[in-house]
Every structure is written in C-alpha cells, then in structure tokens.
Motif scaffolding. Structure first.
Motif, PDB file in Angstrom:
ATOM      1  N   ASP A  11       0.855  -1.174   0.000  1.00  0.00           N
ATOM      2  CA  ASP A  11       0.000   0.000   0.000  1.00  0.00           C
ATOM      3  C   ASP A  11       0.898   1.232   0.000  1.00  0.00           C
ATOM      4  O   ASP A  11       1.831   1.330   0.800  1.00  0.00           O
ATOM      5  CB  ASP A  11      -0.881  -0.012   1.253  1.00  0.00           C
ATOM      6  N   PRO A  12       0.648   2.212  -0.909  1.00  0.00           N
ATOM      7  CA  PRO A  12       1.582   3.341  -1.034  1.00  0.00           C
ATOM      8  C   PRO A  12       1.781   4.129   0.253  1.00  0.00           C
ATOM      9  O   PRO A  12       2.900   4.505   0.597  1.00  0.00           O
ATOM     10  CB  PRO A  12       0.935   4.209  -2.124  1.00  0.00           C
ATOM     11  N   ALA A  13       0.692   4.412   0.983  1.00  0.00           N
ATOM     12  CA  ALA A  13       0.834   5.190   2.214  1.00  0.00           C
ATOM     13  C   ALA A  13       1.626   4.407   3.260  1.00  0.00           C
ATOM     14  O   ALA A  13       2.511   4.953   3.922  1.00  0.00           O
ATOM     15  CB  ALA A  13      -0.546   5.571   2.756  1.00  0.00           C
ATOM     16  N   ALA A  14       1.319   3.120   3.404  1.00  0.00           N
ATOM     17  CA  ALA A  14       2.048   2.290   4.368  1.00  0.00           C
ATOM     18  C   ALA A  14       3.515   2.185   3.983  1.00  0.00           C
ATOM     19  O   ALA A  14       4.409   2.202   4.842  1.00  0.00           O
ATOM     20  CB  ALA A  14       1.416   0.900   4.441  1.00  0.00           C
ATOM     21  N   TYR A  15       3.779   2.088   2.684  1.00  0.00           N
ATOM     22  CA  TYR A  15       5.159   2.022   2.196  1.00  0.00           C
ATOM     23  C   TYR A  15       5.928   3.273   2.592  1.00  0.00           C
ATOM     24  O   TYR A  15       7.054   3.204   3.098  1.00  0.00           O
ATOM     25  CB  TYR A  15       5.144   1.855   0.676  1.00  0.00           C
ATOM     26  N   MET A  16       5.347   4.452   2.384  1.00  0.00           N
ATOM     27  CA  MET A  16       6.045   5.698   2.677  1.00  0.00           C
ATOM     28  C   MET A  16       6.270   5.872   4.173  1.00  0.00           C
ATOM     29  O   MET A  16       7.313   6.353   4.611  1.00  0.00           O
ATOM     30  CB  MET A  16       5.269   6.870   2.092  1.00  0.00           C
ATOM     31  N   LEU A  17       5.292   5.469   4.981  1.00  0.00           N
ATOM     32  CA  LEU A  17       5.439   5.587   6.429  1.00  0.00           C
ATOM     33  C   LEU A  17       6.535   4.647   6.938  1.00  0.00           C
ATOM     34  O   LEU A  17       7.316   5.005   7.819  1.00  0.00           O
ATOM     35  CB  LEU A  17       4.110   5.302   7.117  1.00  0.00           C
ATOM     36  N   ARG A  18       6.578   3.446   6.373  1.00  0.00           N
ATOM     37  CA  ARG A  18       7.610   2.506   6.800  1.00  0.00           C
ATOM     38  C   ARG A  18       8.987   2.996   6.386  1.00  0.00           C
ATOM     39  O   ARG A  18       9.955   2.892   7.144  1.00  0.00           O
ATOM     40  CB  ARG A  18       7.325   1.127   6.204  1.00  0.00           C
ATOM     41  N   ALA A  19       9.096   3.542   5.183  1.00  0.00           N
ATOM     42  CA  ALA A  19      10.385   4.075   4.719  1.00  0.00           C
ATOM     43  C   ALA A  19      10.842   5.214   5.621  1.00  0.00           C
ATOM     44  O   ALA A  19      12.030   5.341   5.941  1.00  0.00           O
ATOM     45  CB  ALA A  19      10.269   4.544   3.274  1.00  0.00           C
ATOM     46  N   ALA A  20       9.910   6.060   6.051  1.00  0.00           N
ATOM     47  CA  ALA A  20      10.249   7.183   6.924  1.00  0.00           C
ATOM     48  C   ALA A  20      10.711   6.708   8.292  1.00  0.00           C
ATOM     49  O   ALA A  20      11.503   7.378   8.962  1.00  0.00           O
ATOM     50  CB  ALA A  20       9.049   8.113   7.056  1.00  0.00           C
ATOM     51  N   ALA A  21      10.197   5.547   8.729  1.00  0.00           N
ATOM     52  CA  ALA A  21      10.539   5.031  10.051  1.00  0.00           C
ATOM     53  C   ALA A  21      11.838   4.233  10.061  1.00  0.00           C
ATOM     54  O   ALA A  21      12.364   3.925  11.124  1.00  0.00           O
ATOM     55  CB  ALA A  21       9.396   4.156  10.571  1.00  0.00           C
ATOM     56  N   HIS A  22      12.360   3.881   8.890  1.00  0.00           N
ATOM     57  CA  HIS A  22      13.625   3.162   8.803  1.00  0.00           C
ATOM     58  C   HIS A  22      14.737   4.030   9.389  1.00  0.00           C
ATOM     59  O   HIS A  22      14.693   5.253   9.322  1.00  0.00           O
ATOM     60  CB  HIS A  22      13.912   2.836   7.333  1.00  0.00           C
ATOM     61  N   ASP A  23      15.750   3.399   9.974  1.00  0.00           N
ATOM     62  CA  ASP A  23      16.840   4.152  10.611  1.00  0.00           C
ATOM     63  C   ASP A  23      17.445   5.182   9.667  1.00  0.00           C
ATOM     64  O   ASP A  23      17.661   6.345  10.033  1.00  0.00           O
ATOM     65  CB  ASP A  23      17.934   3.190  11.082  1.00  0.00           C
ATOM     66  N   ALA A  24      17.720   4.765   8.434  1.00  0.00           N
ATOM     67  CA  ALA A  24      18.297   5.690   7.459  1.00  0.00           C
ATOM     68  C   ALA A  24      17.314   6.796   7.121  1.00  0.00           C
ATOM     69  O   ALA A  24      17.704   7.954   6.932  1.00  0.00           O
ATOM     70  CB  ALA A  24      18.690   4.931   6.195  1.00  0.00           C
ATOM     71  N   GLY A  25      16.032   6.462   7.047  1.00  0.00           N
ATOM     72  CA  GLY A  25      15.010   7.466   6.764  1.00  0.00           C
ATOM     73  C   GLY A  25      14.940   8.517   7.855  1.00  0.00           C
ATOM     74  O   GLY A  25      14.876   9.720   7.577  1.00  0.00           O
ATOM     75  N   ARG A  26      14.957   8.092   9.082  1.00  0.00           N
ATOM     76  CA  ARG A  26      14.899   9.041  10.202  1.00  0.00           C
ATOM     77  C   ARG A  26      16.114   9.955  10.205  1.00  0.00           C
ATOM     78  O   ARG A  26      16.004  11.146  10.479  1.00  0.00           O
ATOM     79  CB  ARG A  26      14.803   8.282  11.523  1.00  0.00           C
ATOM     80  N   ALA A  27      17.287   9.401   9.907  1.00  0.00           N
ATOM     81  CA  ALA A  27      18.526  10.179   9.980  1.00  0.00           C
ATOM     82  C   ALA A  27      18.544  11.300   8.944  1.00  0.00           C
ATOM     83  O   ALA A  27      18.802  12.465   9.275  1.00  0.00           O
ATOM     84  CB  ALA A  27      19.731   9.263   9.789  1.00  0.00           C
ATOM     85  N   TYR A  28      18.273  10.993   7.683  1.00  0.00           N
ATOM     86  CA  TYR A  28      18.362  12.051   6.677  1.00  0.00           C
ATOM     87  C   TYR A  28      17.216  13.039   6.820  1.00  0.00           C
ATOM     88  O   TYR A  28      17.381  14.242   6.571  1.00  0.00           O
ATOM     89  CB  TYR A  28      18.439  11.469   5.263  1.00  0.00           C
ATOM     90  N   LYS A  29      16.039  12.573   7.260  1.00  0.00           N
ATOM     91  CA  LYS A  29      14.912  13.488   7.455  1.00  0.00           C
ATOM     92  C   LYS A  29      15.205  14.480   8.584  1.00  0.00           C
ATOM     93  O   LYS A  29      14.859  15.659   8.493  1.00  0.00           O
ATOM     94  CB  LYS A  29      13.636  12.699   7.754  1.00  0.00           C
ATOM     95  N   ARG A  30      15.841  14.011   9.640  1.00  0.00           N
ATOM     96  CA  ARG A  30      16.210  14.901  10.739  1.00  0.00           C
ATOM     97  C   ARG A  30      17.202  15.957  10.260  1.00  0.00           C
ATOM     98  O   ARG A  30      17.047  17.150  10.549  1.00  0.00           O
ATOM     99  CB  ARG A  30      16.815  14.086  11.879  1.00  0.00           C
ATOM    100  N   ASP A  31      18.211  15.525   9.490  1.00  0.00           N
ATOM    101  CA  ASP A  31      19.192  16.478   8.963  1.00  0.00           C
ATOM    102  C   ASP A  31      18.527  17.489   8.033  1.00  0.00           C
ATOM    103  O   ASP A  31      18.825  18.689   8.078  1.00  0.00           O
ATOM    104  CB  ASP A  31      20.302  15.739   8.223  1.00  0.00           C
ATOM    105  N   LEU A  32      17.636  17.005   7.176  1.00  0.00           N
ATOM    106  CA  LEU A  32      16.966  17.890   6.223  1.00  0.00           C
ATOM    107  C   LEU A  32      16.112  18.920   6.958  1.00  0.00           C
ATOM    108  O   LEU A  32      16.107  20.105   6.611  1.00  0.00           O
ATOM    109  CB  LEU A  32      16.107  17.059   5.270  1.00  0.00           C
ATOM    110  N   LEU A  33      15.416  18.477   8.001  1.00  0.00           N
ATOM    111  CA  LEU A  33      14.576  19.385   8.772  1.00  0.00           C
ATOM    112  C   LEU A  33      15.420  20.417   9.510  1.00  0.00           C
ATOM    113  O   LEU A  33      15.079  21.613   9.545  1.00  0.00           O
ATOM    114  CB  LEU A  33      13.719  18.589   9.763  1.00  0.00           C
ATOM    115  N   ASP A  34      16.533  19.975  10.086  1.00  0.00           N
ATOM    116  CA  ASP A  34      17.415  20.915  10.783  1.00  0.00           C
ATOM    117  C   ASP A  34      17.951  21.982   9.832  1.00  0.00           C
ATOM    118  O   ASP A  34      17.982  23.178  10.151  1.00  0.00           O
ATOM    119  CB  ASP A  34      18.582  20.166  11.431  1.00  0.00           C
ATOM    120  N   GLN A  35      18.373  21.561   8.639  1.00  0.00           N
ATOM    121  CA  GLN A  35      18.924  22.501   7.666  1.00  0.00           C
ATOM    122  C   GLN A  35      17.854  23.433   7.103  1.00  0.00           C
ATOM    123  O   GLN A  35      18.165  24.567   6.719  1.00  0.00           O
ATOM    124  CB  GLN A  35      19.594  21.734   6.517  1.00  0.00           C
TER     125      GLN A  35
END
Length: 259
Positions: A11-35
């Motif tokens: 399911d596309p929404a479930a896929y995106m949420l799971r990708a965001a919750a992956h360790d690598a996903g959390r790390a780059y998203k945090r950096d992107l938000l900080d910047q």
C-alpha cells in the motif's frame, strides 16, 4: 512470475510511512529538517507530502503562529495526511500537482520536497514552481535518490547490475535526478547553501524487499527482458542465503531563493 518472488506491491501510504521510520530514513529526514531551519511564524510548504509523516514535525517548529501546507495529488495520501494532522492547528492539507502548486506567489518562507522530483514529469518545472511560491530569501530543502548507485550484494554480480539498470531505465521516471539536484536548483533561481550525500544501508532482506522493491522489480525486469526468468529467481533466492547488504546514495540540497 510467481508472487513468491518478493513481497506483494505494498500500500503506497504504508510504504512511505515505513520508509520514513527506517533508521536511514529518520537520519536524513532529521538532517533535512534541521537545515531547513523552520522558525515560529513561518509559512511552510511540503510538496508531495504523502501520508503526512513529516507534517507534525514541521508544525511543531512553525509553532502556533505558523502555517504548514501539505500538497499531494493522490486521494489516498491526502486522506492519510488529513487523518494524521486533524488535531494540529495551522496545518492544511490540499490537493494539488507539484507542477502547479496551489499557493499564492511569494507567500512561503520554507519549502521542502522529499523524494518527489524522481516521480514528476519535469523536475525543472517543479523547481520553478517552488521559486514562484517562495519569498526572496526563503529556504528550500530537497532530497532525491540517485538510483544508478543502487548496489545489491550477490554472487551473481551481473544480475545485480541488470537489476540496477532496469531500476534506472524503467522503474523510476527520473532515476538519476539526485546527482543533478544542485545544478537544477541553481538554474531555477536559488543559491545552493549545502549539498550532502547519505548512504542508506539495508542489512535485512525483508526491509530491503519492501523499500527497494527487489522482488517485484525483478519480476518486472524479467518481463521486460532484462533478466532471464530462472536467473532472476536464483538471484532473489540467493539473497536470503547469507548476510544481506544493499545500499544507494541519497542527495540532499538546501538552498535560498534569490531576489
């Protein structure tokens, strides 16, 4: 090919949420938000917001006096994003296309597009829309994979390479936009402030199959003639036989709008 080759299409929404919750996903998203440097009172635009995974974090930083606008064109994504943010004051989720953003000219202080340009018709046109929507001096944050850097460890190196070739040429519309991201951003009228690369690493086959589409895209590669069927089956089966490794490069860019 049998659906036993990899997990079914998620399911596309479930896929995106799971990708965001992956360790690598959390790390780059945090950096992107900080910047991105969202501050209280800012108007923030999330282009291709998907199921709204990042809207709460943006709203927290924009504060009670800020406004966060999530834009997506997929009805299922919009429904998920609205459900996720229904209790958040100042957050609006609207239907719209990245090529024709539903915001007034020069009204946005901060904008982001996370893994959106690889899917759109014309990335340069979307960046032009971001310039139209933002104020002079506004900051944007972008992140895009370069799928030409996808590597999957297997003894059958040629099939791994064929899988990457299929991903680049058929599976993803703008598969190498990551490497062009800084250049396209400059050409659209922004000053690039920072560029960095992240390498998400997958050590779990099921996680990688879900996030990278190893099985389902190998089925498509076989159907398209990139890989012989038996070889594709053997390649995928071999991935479960020992320690697993796969990775790719994700490029992030932060830029400010020129006057």
């Amino acid at each position: 090919m049998s659906t036993t080759l990899g997990v079914p299409t998620p399911d596309p929404a479930a896929y995106m949420l799971r990708a965001a919750a992956h360790d690598a996903g959390r790390a780059y998203k945090r950096d992107l938000l900080d910047q991105l440097d969202v501050r209280a009172g800012h108007t923030v635009l999330d282009v291709g917001c998907g199921p709204g995974a990042d809207l709460p974090s943006l709203a927290e930083r924009a504060g009670a006096s800020g406004t966060v606008i999530g834009v997506d064109r997929d009805p299922d994504m919009l429904a998920a994003a609205r459900a996720r943010t229904e209790r958040l004051a100042g957050v609006t989720v609207v239907e719209g296309d990245a090529h024709d953003l539903p915001v007034e000219r020069g009204t946005v202080d901060r904008a982001r597009a996370d893994r959106v340009l690889m899917h759109v018709d014309v990335p340069a046109d979307v960046l032009a829309q971001l310039r139209r929507a933002t104020r002079p001096g506004a900051r944007i944050a972008l992140a895009e994979p370069d799928w030409d850097t996808l590597v999957v460890d297997a003894d059958d190196l040629e099939t791994s390479r064929a899988f990457t070739r299929f991903t680049v040429s058929r599976a993803v519309r703008n598969a190498t936009v990551g490497r062009r991201l800084a250049r396209l951003t400059e050409a659209a009228g922004f000053t690039v402030e920072a560029v960095w690369a992240t390498t998400p690493v997958f050590r779990d086959l099921r996680d990688a199959d879900h996030s990278l589409g190893l099985g389902r895209n190998m089925r498509r590669a076989v159907e398209a003639g990139f890989v012989a069927e038996e070889r594709g089956r053997e390649w995928f089966a071999s991935l479960a036989e020992g320690p697993f490794f796969a990775s790719f490069t994700l490029v992030s860019v932060v830029a400010t709008r020129k006057p």
